[in-house]
Write a protein that holds these residues in place. Structure first.
Motif, PDB file in Angstrom:
ATOM      1  N   LEU A  92       3.684  -4.237  11.722  1.00  0.00           N
ATOM      2  CA  LEU A  92       3.669  -3.103  10.807  1.00  0.00           C
ATOM      3  C   LEU A  92       4.904  -3.162   9.911  1.00  0.00           C
ATOM      4  CD1 LEU A  92       1.785  -0.641  10.448  1.00  0.00           C
ATOM      5  CD2 LEU A  92       3.478   0.692  11.702  1.00  0.00           C
ATOM      6  N   PHE A  93       4.710  -2.893   8.627  1.00  0.00           N
ATOM      7  CA  PHE A  93       5.862  -2.743   7.741  1.00  0.00           C
ATOM      8  C   PHE A  93       5.607  -1.533   6.859  1.00  0.00           C
ATOM      9  CE2 PHE A  93       3.068  -6.012   5.844  1.00  0.00           C
ATOM     10  CZ  PHE A  93       2.754  -5.418   4.635  1.00  0.00           C
ATOM     11  N   GLU A  94       6.673  -1.037   6.250  1.00  0.00           N
ATOM     12  CA  GLU A  94       6.559   0.152   5.422  1.00  0.00           C
ATOM     13  C   GLU A  94       5.609  -0.119   4.259  1.00  0.00           C
ATOM     14  OE1 GLU A  94       7.644   3.229   5.839  1.00  0.00           O
ATOM     15  OE2 GLU A  94       6.723   3.821   3.927  1.00  0.00           O
ATOM     16  N   GLY A  95       4.623   0.728   4.114  1.00  0.00           N
ATOM     17  CA  GLY A  95       3.711   0.601   2.980  1.00  0.00           C
ATOM     18  C   GLY A  95       2.537  -0.324   3.209  1.00  0.00           C
ATOM     19  N   LEU A  96       2.411  -0.833   4.418  1.00  0.00           N
ATOM     20  CA  LEU A  96       1.280  -1.742   4.685  1.00  0.00           C
ATOM     21  C   LEU A  96      -0.035  -1.062   4.304  1.00  0.00           C
ATOM     22  CD1 LEU A  96       0.772  -3.958   7.793  1.00  0.00           C
ATOM     23  CD2 LEU A  96      -1.075  -2.463   7.071  1.00  0.00           C
ATOM     24  N   THR A  97      -0.882  -1.804   3.623  1.00  0.00           N
ATOM     25  CA  THR A  97      -2.175  -1.282   3.204  1.00  0.00           C
ATOM     26  C   THR A  97      -3.267  -2.208   3.718  1.00  0.00           C
ATOM     27  OG1 THR A  97      -1.172  -0.384   1.215  1.00  0.00           O
ATOM     28  CG2 THR A  97      -3.575  -0.617   1.210  1.00  0.00           C
ATOM     29  N   ALA A  98      -4.177  -1.625   4.490  1.00  0.00           N
ATOM     30  CA  ALA A  98      -5.226  -2.459   5.072  1.00  0.00           C
ATOM     31  C   ALA A  98      -6.558  -1.749   4.974  1.00  0.00           C
ATOM     32  CB  ALA A  98      -4.904  -2.763   6.538  1.00  0.00           C
ATOM     33  N   GLN A  99      -7.609  -2.558   4.984  1.00  0.00           N
ATOM     34  CA  GLN A  99      -8.966  -2.034   4.960  1.00  0.00           C
ATOM     35  C   GLN A  99      -9.798  -2.806   5.956  1.00  0.00           C
ATOM     36  OE1 GLN A  99      -9.994  -2.497   0.729  1.00  0.00           O
ATOM     37  NE2 GLN A  99     -10.932  -0.481   0.954  1.00  0.00           N
ATOM     38  N   SER A 100     -10.841  -2.165   6.427  1.00  0.00           N
ATOM     39  CA  SER A 100     -11.782  -2.879   7.270  1.00  0.00           C
ATOM     40  C   SER A 100     -12.402  -4.012   6.477  1.00  0.00           C
ATOM     41  CB  SER A 100     -12.898  -1.942   7.741  1.00  0.00           C
ATOM     42  OG  SER A 100     -12.335  -0.879   8.463  1.00  0.00           O
ATOM     43  N   THR A 101     -12.630  -5.115   7.157  1.00  0.00           N
ATOM     44  CA  THR A 101     -13.221  -6.266   6.481  1.00  0.00           C
ATOM     45  C   THR A 101     -14.686  -6.019   6.161  1.00  0.00           C
ATOM     46  OG1 THR A 101     -11.700  -7.798   7.474  1.00  0.00           O
ATOM     47  CG2 THR A 101     -13.807  -8.689   6.799  1.00  0.00           C
ATOM     48  N   ASN A 102     -15.385  -5.432   7.096  1.00  0.00           N
ATOM     49  CA  ASN A 102     -16.806  -5.163   6.906  1.00  0.00           C
ATOM     50  C   ASN A 102     -17.045  -3.671   6.727  1.00  0.00           C
ATOM     51  OD1 ASN A 102     -17.329  -7.830   7.311  1.00  0.00           O
ATOM     52  ND2 ASN A 102     -17.940  -7.573   9.446  1.00  0.00           N
ATOM     53  N   GLY A 103     -18.202  -3.341   6.222  1.00  0.00           N
ATOM     54  CA  GLY A 103     -18.579  -1.943   6.101  1.00  0.00           C
ATOM     55  C   GLY A 103     -18.729  -1.554   4.665  1.00  0.00           C
ATOM     56  N   TRP A 104     -19.929  -1.190   4.257  1.00  0.00           N
ATOM     57  CA  TRP A 104     -20.152  -0.756   2.884  1.00  0.00           C
ATOM     58  C   TRP A 104     -21.108   0.417   2.914  1.00  0.00           C
ATOM     59  CZ3 TRP A 104     -24.490  -0.340  -0.282  1.00  0.00           C
ATOM     60  CH2 TRP A 104     -24.209  -0.074  -1.644  1.00  0.00           C
ATOM     61  N   PRO A 105     -20.842   1.559   2.269  1.00  0.00           N
ATOM     62  CA  PRO A 105     -19.699   1.773   1.384  1.00  0.00           C
ATOM     63  C   PRO A 105     -18.389   2.004   2.132  1.00  0.00           C
ATOM     64  CG  PRO A 105     -21.063   3.755   1.496  1.00  0.00           C
ATOM     65  CD  PRO A 105     -21.758   2.723   2.302  1.00  0.00           C
ATOM     66  N   ASN A 106     -18.439   2.460   3.372  1.00  0.00           N
ATOM     67  CA  ASN A 106     -17.207   2.513   4.144  1.00  0.00           C
ATOM     68  C   ASN A 106     -17.550   2.378   5.613  1.00  0.00           C
ATOM     69  OD1 ASN A 106     -17.606   5.148   5.406  1.00  0.00           O
ATOM     70  ND2 ASN A 106     -17.337   5.959   3.328  1.00  0.00           N
ATOM     71  N   VAL A 107     -16.489   2.230   6.395  1.00  0.00           N
ATOM     72  CA  VAL A 107     -16.711   1.854   7.783  1.00  0.00           C
ATOM     73  C   VAL A 107     -17.350   2.978   8.606  1.00  0.00           C
ATOM     74  CG1 VAL A 107     -14.455   2.500   8.682  1.00  0.00           C
ATOM     75  CG2 VAL A 107     -15.619   0.486   9.603  1.00  0.00           C
ATOM     76  N   GLN A 108     -17.118   4.246   8.168  1.00  0.00           N
ATOM     77  CA  GLN A 108     -17.672   5.367   8.911  1.00  0.00           C
ATOM     78  C   GLN A 108     -19.165   5.535   8.650  1.00  0.00           C
ATOM     79  OE1 GLN A 108     -16.352   7.376  11.147  1.00  0.00           O
ATOM     80  NE2 GLN A 108     -14.237   6.665  11.046  1.00  0.00           N
TER      81      GLN A 108
END
Lengths: 1012, 216
Positions: A92-108
């Motif tokens: 982890l670092f300050e400002g880390l930005t991540a997204q799920s690799t799969n899932g459209w339109p979103n993971v939920q």
């Protein structure tokens, strides 16, 4: 959201340093020392991804490289995008930005999951192949959409702002893995004075010691690790590489290590002390010996819905609690086949959360850890396993029943235990990937219920990597194996005295892979084997039913262990299931082959600095700067940058290539031009047998070439086909200077050495490359003599210095060898001076050349001029299938030479004597504006339906300003007997150019111009 | 007379009598490329020793050794990959292959040296070839010089494997060069003229993180 799962104390994180990060657009906080995975779990984020094929919700399962689900896309900007990063390996670092690799339109809320749900039962292995088989031509189209739907992360669309490099390393002993075993091994080798490299893929070295419950020398195990690491760090002969994954084991103990140098600091490399370090580095290690202390991966059990978020491997639970101070849930059910995994329940209990039950597949387990659990009052259900997880986006319960593992049957009534976390352990698989890269097939060990690595010479495995799982054993094994490894190098190293570890008595584990279900596998809830590739137990069973009996076929049919996963969690379970279905034992089924890379490697690290201007060497002549300053366009000839043409600006407009070449060509035929010919290969040949040697490697005769004379020679391969050509000058009775084509220089040099060293070592002759020593300037055209005479002391009289003579003298006050040879058909002098003086001579020529309008020309004009004279370029007009006879060069073949020169015998074969061989001719388009395409085919009947009978092809084609017509060189079957015939060159657009077969010499067939 | 025929071999003094400007293989790089100055923070220093005399000697060691010792005062390196220097350090003989040596001497000495060697060698079979225009010598110094080499070549440059007195032809980047260790603190690189620009760019790039400085 607060860090609901973070413990108030404990772990190796720095609670004083809070870091913010963003996951799927939401902001969270974690601490320095967290991985992205531990921070997500701390924040209670269950759902991190959608599965590859069925789009099922997935959570974090493991804590290291074996994590199958938590693949994320990193990067807050387009340029910083990195696909398929394991959250468990990303600091982890300050400002880390991540997204799920799969899932459209979103993971939920995932659209593809509908397909997965509806189609789940209808998506057996081979689904895509079976469904999208026809028509075959459409597969490429289908594939595009299938891939988009599946999603595997994406590449950045902008240039990478970071750089990467390589470092070559050498050592006596490479130790892979800095857990207890690796540390003991490295310490043993280091204290013996060996050169050691110790690499470890994690943020911090220490491996299992960092979350161990055990004491070493009565102190927490991590303290011993710190002490050893600091001792190693002080040793000059030891290179410590944390955050470095040994990804590939190649031949001869060449191992590629991938060091992530700044990925823990930010998404692009920060500036440190005024320098931006490379983001990652490939260490190319050549090791004397290699010791694999890679540890083991815990095997999860295969039960129904074992992929619902909240299902973890047992060891990961301990790691998150003890190393990161994170409890990934509230109510735990632990399903195990062994004692070791009981630690997860003990740690959970100590963290103050509820252990609902430990479900042990064995009856009467009795190890020390079992006793500890009992003493705490934890419920232990014996002879049982979790059959099935309940829940959708998070585990809500576990169905538990007694089973008969050997009979693969559920024997009791299932009980539903309410819980939010199920941890499982089916045993420990040694991490044998690197050993497998060597090609050695691992062997099954019934004692440890796992494959242990087979080892090629020079490779050693120690500790958990070969099934020695207990701490004391691993420490001793690491030290002992390091000592053995160094002994193999002839170095003595006594094993270190390992620290004292408490022996923990563990009961025998039982073999359990797939947990039986009341329903048959094909109808039971999905039991995942390989979560990354969505391979289920049912898929493997189906594959075996469909006749895939080899485990290699099962793997390819189901995709088990494919891609970035490389079978870390699932392979052994998969093999066990295949074995059950086939009625075989696991060793009979065997294992598939693990391949590099162990974890994904960014392309940047593979490329290193070999990019942009350093992608390939650019070779310059001594006159390069002049060419640049005078506006040359360059052509790549091999690695050389040669001036292609020198466009002038006429009336404010820069000439096109055609215009420049026309001007340059006319200048040479009517005035004087100059070419930088320094790139021609030049080989100095000395020795009493130099002349004899030339006679053997060239097709023509060299016996009578006198000092001061030059001769053109043809060189054939032993198959009689032309290989290279050039002039060779006799400098002295035993001294020659050979020239080769620019591209052929290195090859000819090797060819000469090969024949000398292997066939004719008795000949006294030496070869030395002088290509770079001499700069060569070709002054050519009717005014060449007038120009050169102004600045040389050499007598240029046509009778004194004839065509194919060479002379010594001074040119522009610089000692020079001048060769009167011509590649243009005009009067020509090739001036050779030591390269350091070349610029002076070149510039002096231009000073004096002004009044003659001395015109620099490049390779394009050179090509046109030589083609007008029918002079070949080896490699353009020949292609390895053309003999000197095909070229009509009978005058350069000495069939009556006393020694059988290279290629002679091949030229007596019936095939090389065929009348219908392709022969070298000229072509004149009937329409003078037509410039034929090089490579175009030539036919007799332009109206013949395809496939047409092809006579040959165009090898060189240009527009000639001197002929005011297009013209070409070609090879045509029986060409010499077709002089005057009209043939056709059909083009893709349907038209056919009419051409006349003519002599390849278009200008000055008698050669009068070059003799003036 | 620039050309003298020794028996049946032509020798050639490439140097003019007049003062003529010379351009080393690194001229283009220095004229048109980046030339970072050396500073107190430079942990690698790059320096060209241009215009030296470079001769290739071919022949049997037994044939050549006596003549080289007599003429140059240096014994042929007895071991493969050997590098021998004279007391001044200005002249050196390096093993290149079982019958091949590289002799480097101060610029302008090479033609006379060749003549004296030929006089000493008489009728034996050997070859001497002047390659002075085709290559140049560069020295690398500084605490990070070894690490720069590690980025560039797969040869093991650890002092235990690459001690003083060793010289080896190595792959370097995607090109090649001769790497020499004449003294503890210095590495020498012999660059081929046509590859010099690429190699220079490679070295500057590799040395950037060590604040490499170029001394001219």
């Amino acid at each position: 959201m607060s860090q609901v799962n973070r413990l108030r104390q404990g772990g190796r994180i720095d609670r004083a340093r809070t870091l913010s990060f963003t996951f799927n657009g939401k902001r969270y906080q974690g601490h320095a020392g967290d991985t992205l995975a531990s921070a997500l779990l701390a924040n209670g984020v269950d759902l991190v991804n959608r599965s590859f094929k069925y789009s099922r919700p997935r959570g974090i399962v493991a804590a290291g490289a074996e994590e199958p689900n938590a693949l994320v896309q990193l990067g807050s900007t387009e340029a910083a995008q990195v696909p398929n990063v394991r959250a468990t390996q990303q600091a982890l670092f300050e400002g880390l930005t991540a997204q799920s690799t799969n899932g459209w339109p979103n993971v939920q809320r995932d659209v593809m999951s509908l397909v997965g749900k509806l189609g789940g039962r209808f998506m057996p292995p081979g689904f895509y192949y079976k469904t999208f088989m026809a028509p075959a031509s459409m597969w490429m189209t289908y594939e595009k959409y299938i891939r988009k739907g599946a999603g595997l992360g994406r590449s950045p669309m902008e240039n990478d702002p970071d750089s990467y490099d390589h470092l070559n390393q050498h050592c006596d002993l490479l130790v892979v893995g800095a857990g207890p075993t690796g540390l003991a091994a490295a310490l043993t080798a280091a204290r013996a004075g060996a050169r050691v490299i110790l690499c470890d893929e994690q943020e911090e070295m220490g491996g299992s010691l960092l979350d161990s419950r055990e004491l070493l020398d009565d102190r927490p195990a991590a303290q011993w690790a710190e002490q050893v690491i600091s001792e190693l760090a002080e040793n000059d002969n030891v290179t410590l590489l944390p955050r470095t994954t040994a990804n590939g084991y190649h031949d001869h103990h060449f191992v590629t290590l991938h060091e992530r140098r700044t990925e823990h600091l930010g998404e692009t490399a920060p500036t440190i002390d005024g320098v931006r370090p490379t983001r990652s580095r490939m260490h190319r290690v050549r090791a004397g010996q290699v010791l694999l202390a890679t540890g083991a991966h815990e095997r999860p059990l295969v039960y129904g819905n074992n992929d619902v978020p909240g299902n973890l491997v047992a060891g990961a639970v301990s790691t998150y609690i003890r190393r990161y101070g994170v409890v990934p849930g509230n109510k735990l059910v632990l399903s195990v086949s062994n004692d070791h995994a009981y630690r997860a329940a003990l740690d959970w209990d100590e963290a103050g959360r509820e252990v609902v039950a430990i479900v042990d597949a064995r009856r009467n387990p009795d190890g020390e850890l079992v006793e500890q659990a009992r003493a705490r009052g934890i419920r232990i259900i014996e002879g049982a396993a979790v059959l099935e997880a309940k829940g959708d986006k998070r585990v809500s319960g576990a169905r538990v029943a007694t089973i008969d593992a050997a009979a693969f049957k559920v024997t009791g009534q299932a009980e539903l235990l309410e819980c939010d976390t199920i941890a499982s352990s089916g045993g420990y698989s040694p991490v044998i990937h690197l050993a497998s890269h060597t090609g050695a097939r691992p062997t099954w060990d019934d004692e440890i219920l796992g494959f242990v690595p087979s080892l090629v010479k020079g490779v050693h495995a120690a500790g958990s990597a070969r099934g020695v799982h207990d701490l004391a054993g691993g420490l001793a094994d690491g030290a002992a194996k390091a000592s053995e490894a160094l002994a193999a190098l002839g170095k003595s190293a006594s094993a270190i005295e390992p620290p004292r570890a408490d022996a923990i008595r563990e009961g025998q584990a039982c073999a359990l892979y797939q947990v039986p279900h009341e329903k048959p596998t094909l109808r039971a809830p999905k039991q995942f084997v390989d979560m990354q590739n969505d391979v289920t137990a049912a898929a493997i069973e189906l594959a075996t039913r469909e006749g895939f009996e080899s485990i290699e076929h099962v793997k390819r049919y189901t995709a088990m262990g494919f891609g970035t996963d490389q079978g870390k969690l699932g392979n052994i379970n998969g093999m066990a299931i295949a074995a059950r279905c086939l009625g075989k034992s696991i060793p009979e089924v065997g294992t598939t082959v693990f391949r590099p890379n162990y974890t994904p490697v960014t392309f940047g690290a593979i490329v290193g600095r070999h990019c942009r201007e350093l992608f390939d060497p650019e070779r310059y002549t001594a006159l390069h700067q002049w060419h640049v300053e005078n506006g040359a366009e360059f052509e790549d000839v091999g690695q050389w940058k040669r001036p292609w043409y020198f466009p002038k600006t006429v009336n404010g407009k820069q000439e096109s290539m055609d215009e420049a070449v026309a001007r340059e060509s006319l200048a040479v035929r009517t005035g004087v031009g100059i070419l930088d010919a320094s790139t021609l290969g030049k080989i100095d040949i000395q020795g009493p047998d130099a002349r004899e040697f030339l006679g053997r490697v060239y097709t023509n005769k060299w016996a009578k070439l006198a000092p001061g004379r030059v001769r053109y020679g043809l060189m054939c391969k032993d198959d009689g086909m032309l290989m290279d050509d050039g002039t060779t000058s006799c400098l002295g009775e035993n001294h020659f200077l050979m020239t080769t084509t620019t591209g052929g220089a290195a090859g000819v040099m090797e060819w000469l050495e090969l024949w000398h060293q292997t066939e004719w070592p008795e000949l006294q002759v030496t070869f030395t490359s002088v290509t770079d020593h001499w700069a060569t300037m070709t002054v050519t055209g009717p005014d060449a003599r007038k120009l050169l005479s102004e600045i040389t002391d050499i007598d240029l009289d046509r009778e004194q210095f004839k065509f194919m003579d060479w002379r010594n003298g001074k040119v522009a006050d610089v000692p020079a060898r001048v060769f009167r040879i011509s590649f243009t058909g005009e009067l020509a002098y090739e001036i050779n001076v030591q390269a350091n003086y070349a610029m002076h001579v070149w510039k002096t020529l231009f000073e004096h050349g002004k009044k003659y309008d001395l015109t620099p020309y490049g390779t394009e004009t050179m090509h046109v001029l030589r083609a007008e004279k029918g002079l070949i370029i080896a490699g353009q007009d020949t292609d390895g299938s053309v003999t000197p006879e095909d070229l009509g060069m009978f005058w350069a073949i000495g069939y009556d030479k006393p020694f059988s020169w290279i290629g002679k015998r091949a030229l007596t074969r019936p095939d090389t004597a065929r009348k219908d061989r392709k022969q070298f001719v000229g072509l004149k388009p009937v329409d003078p504006k037509v410039v034929l395409e090089e490579g175009a085919h030539i036919v007799v009947d332009k109206d013949q339906p395809i496939p047409m009978d092809m006579l040959g092809h165009v090898t060189s084609s240009y527009y000639s300003p001197n002929l005011e017509s297009g013209f070409a060189l070609a090879v045509i079957k029986g060409g010499r007997d077709r002089m005057g015939e009209t043939l056709y060159v059909p083009m893709p657009d349907g038209q056919a150019h009419e051409v006349e077969v003519v002599s390849p010499v278009f200008i000055d067939p008698k050669g009068e111009r070059q003799h003036v | 007379m620039s050309d003298i025929t020794y028996g049946k071999v032509a020798t050639f003094n490439t140097h003019p009598d007049a003062s003529i400007p010379m351009e080393s293989p690194l001229s283009v790089a220095f004229n048109t490329g980046s030339v970072p100055a050396a500073t107190s923070g430079s942990r690698v220093l790059f320096k060209e020793q241009a215009f030296l005399g470079h001769l290739i000697l071919r022949g049997g060691a037994i044939v050549l050794d006596e003549a080289v010792r007599k003429v140059l005062g240096i014994s042929l390196p007895g071991q493969p990959l050997g590098l021998a220097l004279d007391a001044s350090g200005e002249r050196s003989v390096q093993w290149l292959s079982p019958d091949e040596w590289l002799v480097i001497v101060p610029g302008g000495e090479e033609f006379e040296l060749e003549q004296r060697l030929r006089d000493a060698l008489g009728d034996a079979h050997y070859a001497i070839v002047d390659v002075s225009g085709g290559q140049t010598l560069v020295s690398l110094e500084g605490e990070k010089a070894r690490e720069l080499l590690m980025k560039s070549t797969n040869y093991d440059v650890h002092p235990s494997r690459f001690p003083v007195g060793k010289a080896v032809s190595v792959v370097f980047g995607k090109s090649s060069l001769i790497l020499r260790r004449p003294s503890e603190e210095r590495y020498e690189l012999v660059l081929r003229r046509s590859f010099a620009d690429y190699l220079y760019r490679w070295i500057l790039d590799a040395g950037a993180e060590y604040a490499i400085g170029v001394e001219q």
